[in-house]
Scaffold this motif. Structure first.
Motif, PDB file in Angstrom:
ATOM      1  N   GLU A 199      -4.305  11.446  -1.815  1.00  0.00           N
ATOM      2  CA  GLU A 199      -4.309  12.847  -2.234  1.00  0.00           C
ATOM      3  C   GLU A 199      -3.180  13.114  -3.214  1.00  0.00           C
ATOM      4  N   MET A 200      -1.991  12.652  -2.877  1.00  0.00           N
ATOM      5  CA  MET A 200      -0.829  12.876  -3.734  1.00  0.00           C
ATOM      6  C   MET A 200      -0.973  12.165  -5.080  1.00  0.00           C
ATOM      7  N   LEU A 201      -1.526  10.960  -5.059  1.00  0.00           N
ATOM      8  CA  LEU A 201      -1.752  10.226  -6.306  1.00  0.00           C
ATOM      9  C   LEU A 201      -2.784  10.942  -7.178  1.00  0.00           C
ATOM     10  N   THR A 202      -3.809  11.480  -6.557  1.00  0.00           N
ATOM     11  CA  THR A 202      -4.861  12.181  -7.292  1.00  0.00           C
ATOM     12  C   THR A 202      -4.302  13.405  -8.010  1.00  0.00           C
ATOM     13  N   TYR A 203      -3.417  14.132  -7.339  1.00  0.00           N
ATOM     14  CA  TYR A 203      -2.824  15.315  -7.968  1.00  0.00           C
ATOM     15  C   TYR A 203      -1.863  14.945  -9.081  1.00  0.00           C
ATOM     16  N   GLY A 204      -1.240  13.768  -8.998  1.00  0.00           N
ATOM     17  CA  GLY A 204      -0.385  13.269 -10.062  1.00  0.00           C
ATOM     18  C   GLY A 204       0.914  14.019 -10.274  1.00  0.00           C
ATOM     19  N   LEU A 232       3.673  13.762  -8.231  1.00  0.00           N
ATOM     20  CA  LEU A 232       4.823  13.037  -7.702  1.00  0.00           C
ATOM     21  C   LEU A 232       4.794  11.578  -8.146  1.00  0.00           C
ATOM     22  N   THR A 233       5.977  11.000  -8.250  1.00  0.00           N
ATOM     23  CA  THR A 233       6.046   9.570  -8.524  1.00  0.00           C
ATOM     24  C   THR A 233       5.744   8.814  -7.239  1.00  0.00           C
ATOM     25  N   LEU A 234       5.485   7.530  -7.373  1.00  0.00           N
ATOM     26  CA  LEU A 234       5.221   6.693  -6.205  1.00  0.00           C
ATOM     27  C   LEU A 234       6.439   6.668  -5.284  1.00  0.00           C
ATOM     28  N   SER A 235       7.598   6.698  -5.878  1.00  0.00           N
ATOM     29  CA  SER A 235       8.853   6.736  -5.106  1.00  0.00           C
ATOM     30  C   SER A 235       8.942   8.014  -4.270  1.00  0.00           C
ATOM     31  N   GLU A 236       8.589   9.135  -4.871  1.00  0.00           N
ATOM     32  CA  GLU A 236       8.622  10.416  -4.156  1.00  0.00           C
ATOM     33  C   GLU A 236       7.562  10.446  -3.048  1.00  0.00           C
ATOM     34  N   ILE A 237       6.399   9.877  -3.320  1.00  0.00           N
ATOM     35  CA  ILE A 237       5.345   9.810  -2.311  1.00  0.00           C
ATOM     36  C   ILE A 237       5.803   8.956  -1.133  1.00  0.00           C
ATOM     37  N   ALA A 238       6.398   7.799  -1.425  1.00  0.00           N
ATOM     38  CA  ALA A 238       6.900   6.917  -0.365  1.00  0.00           C
ATOM     39  C   ALA A 238       7.932   7.649   0.486  1.00  0.00           C
ATOM     40  N   PHE A 239       8.814   8.392  -0.152  1.00  0.00           N
ATOM     41  CA  PHE A 239       9.839   9.144   0.584  1.00  0.00           C
ATOM     42  C   PHE A 239       9.199  10.217   1.462  1.00  0.00           C
ATOM     43  N   GLN A 240       8.268  10.991   0.884  1.00  0.00           N
ATOM     44  CA  GLN A 240       7.635  12.077   1.651  1.00  0.00           C
ATOM     45  C   GLN A 240       6.842  11.564   2.841  1.00  0.00           C
ATOM     46  N   ASN A 244       7.632   8.953   4.511  1.00  0.00           N
ATOM     47  CA  ASN A 244       8.592   8.263   5.383  1.00  0.00           C
ATOM     48  C   ASN A 244       8.441   6.736   5.370  1.00  0.00           C
ATOM     49  N   TYR A 245       8.116   6.182   4.205  1.00  0.00           N
ATOM     50  CA  TYR A 245       8.091   4.733   4.053  1.00  0.00           C
ATOM     51  C   TYR A 245       9.501   4.265   3.716  1.00  0.00           C
ATOM     52  N   SER A 246       9.834   3.063   4.147  1.00  0.00           N
ATOM     53  CA  SER A 246      11.167   2.527   3.888  1.00  0.00           C
ATOM     54  C   SER A 246      11.346   2.168   2.417  1.00  0.00           C
ATOM     55  N   SER A 247      10.241   1.894   1.723  1.00  0.00           N
ATOM     56  CA  SER A 247      10.324   1.540   0.301  1.00  0.00           C
ATOM     57  C   SER A 247       8.956   1.731  -0.355  1.00  0.00           C
ATOM     58  N   VAL A 248       8.969   1.719  -1.683  1.00  0.00           N
ATOM     59  CA  VAL A 248       7.723   1.786  -2.437  1.00  0.00           C
ATOM     60  C   VAL A 248       6.896   0.532  -2.159  1.00  0.00           C
ATOM     61  N   ALA A 249       7.568  -0.604  -2.006  1.00  0.00           N
ATOM     62  CA  ALA A 249       6.867  -1.862  -1.734  1.00  0.00           C
ATOM     63  C   ALA A 249       6.099  -1.793  -0.411  1.00  0.00           C
ATOM     64  N   HIS A 250       6.710  -1.169   0.604  1.00  0.00           N
ATOM     65  CA  HIS A 250       6.045  -1.027   1.900  1.00  0.00           C
ATOM     66  C   HIS A 250       4.811  -0.140   1.776  1.00  0.00           C
ATOM     67  N   LEU A 251       4.941   0.988   1.098  1.00  0.00           N
ATOM     68  CA  LEU A 251       3.797   1.867   0.854  1.00  0.00           C
ATOM     69  C   LEU A 251       2.712   1.112   0.096  1.00  0.00           C
ATOM     70  N   SER A 252       3.085   0.422  -0.960  1.00  0.00           N
ATOM     71  CA  SER A 252       2.112  -0.301  -1.787  1.00  0.00           C
ATOM     72  C   SER A 252       1.373  -1.371  -0.987  1.00  0.00           C
ATOM     73  N   ALA A 253       2.103  -2.081  -0.139  1.00  0.00           N
ATOM     74  CA  ALA A 253       1.485  -3.133   0.676  1.00  0.00           C
ATOM     75  C   ALA A 253       0.469  -2.538   1.650  1.00  0.00           C
ATOM     76  N   GLN A 254       0.837  -1.455   2.341  1.00  0.00           N
ATOM     77  CA  GLN A 254      -0.102  -0.826   3.277  1.00  0.00           C
ATOM     78  C   GLN A 254      -1.282  -0.213   2.534  1.00  0.00           C
ATOM     79  N   PHE A 255      -1.016   0.395   1.403  1.00  0.00           N
ATOM     80  CA  PHE A 255      -2.067   1.011   0.600  1.00  0.00           C
ATOM     81  C   PHE A 255      -3.092  -0.044   0.183  1.00  0.00           C
ATOM     82  N   LYS A 256      -2.607  -1.178  -0.302  1.00  0.00           N
ATOM     83  CA  LYS A 256      -3.507  -2.247  -0.748  1.00  0.00           C
ATOM     84  C   LYS A 256      -4.284  -2.837   0.430  1.00  0.00           C
TER      85      LYS A 256
END
Length: 186
Positions: A133-138, A140-148, A150-162
């Motif tokens: 949803e957040m990516l679709t709205y465009g 926030l950055t990926l970093s801001e999405i990861a923070f919101q 509560n991911y420990s890092s962008v890499a963690h979010l990206s890994a789970q997302f994939k």
């Protein structure tokens, strides 16, 4: 009287349920995701009318205690991911145990049996859906999405997302036909 209702996942759901109950002549004292408190007790015939009316909108009255518990877990997670003002400060198992006043191992066993997936996988699926949803709205950055989320890092979010979608967040954002799911489909 408390009614437990499946598939209430947003504020519009609450408005629809409240309006339908009022049209049937009932007085909802409180309408929350997955739960309605009526000021009066109702008869089985009234419950059948309510069930029929709500079914038209994709809702379902829950009678079974296990099903109610599973729906309470889902509702708690949806509230946490999609509507909470601040990220979770304690771990999910502790949060659910406190909120539902049941030991986590019991919650986990009932949930896994009913849903054929763990609470953790459901939690991750909800987080990924919120990220979509957040990516679709465009906005926030990926970093801001990861923070919101509560991911420990962008890499963690990206890994789970994939792992969940088969795409990286960047590939998902670049794709023109974003395949988002409604919350009750997760």
């Amino acid at each position: 009287m408390i009614l437990h209702i499946k598939n209430m996942v947003c504020n519009r759901c609450k408005m629809v349920v409240k309006a339908e109950l009022e049209q049937l002549g009932f007085n909802p004292v409180s309408v929350k995701l997955g739960e309605v408190i009526l000021s009066e007790n109702i008869f089985p015939a009234d419950k059948a009318k309510i069930a029929e009316r709500l079914n038209r909108f994709g809702f379902e009255l829950l009678e079974d205690k296990k099903t109610q518990l599973v729906e309470q877990v889902k509702t708690s997670i949806i509230n946490l991911i999609h509507y909470a003002e601040e990220p979770l400060k304690i771990n999910l198992s502790a949060h659910l145990s406190v909120q539902l006043n049941i030991e986590y191992h019991q919650l986990s066993a009932v949930f896994s049996e009913a849903e054929n997936q763990t609470i953790e996988k459901y939690f991750i699926a909800q987080k990924v859906e919120k990220a979509k949803e957040m990516l679709t709205y465009g906005e926030l950055t990926l970093s801001e999405i990861a923070f919101q989320l509560n991911y420990s890092s962008v890499a963690h979010l990206s890994a789970q997302f994939k792992k969940v979608t088969g795409l990286t967040p960047s590939a998902y954002k670049a794709e023109t036909s974003n395949k988002r799911k409604t919350l009750d489909e997760i």
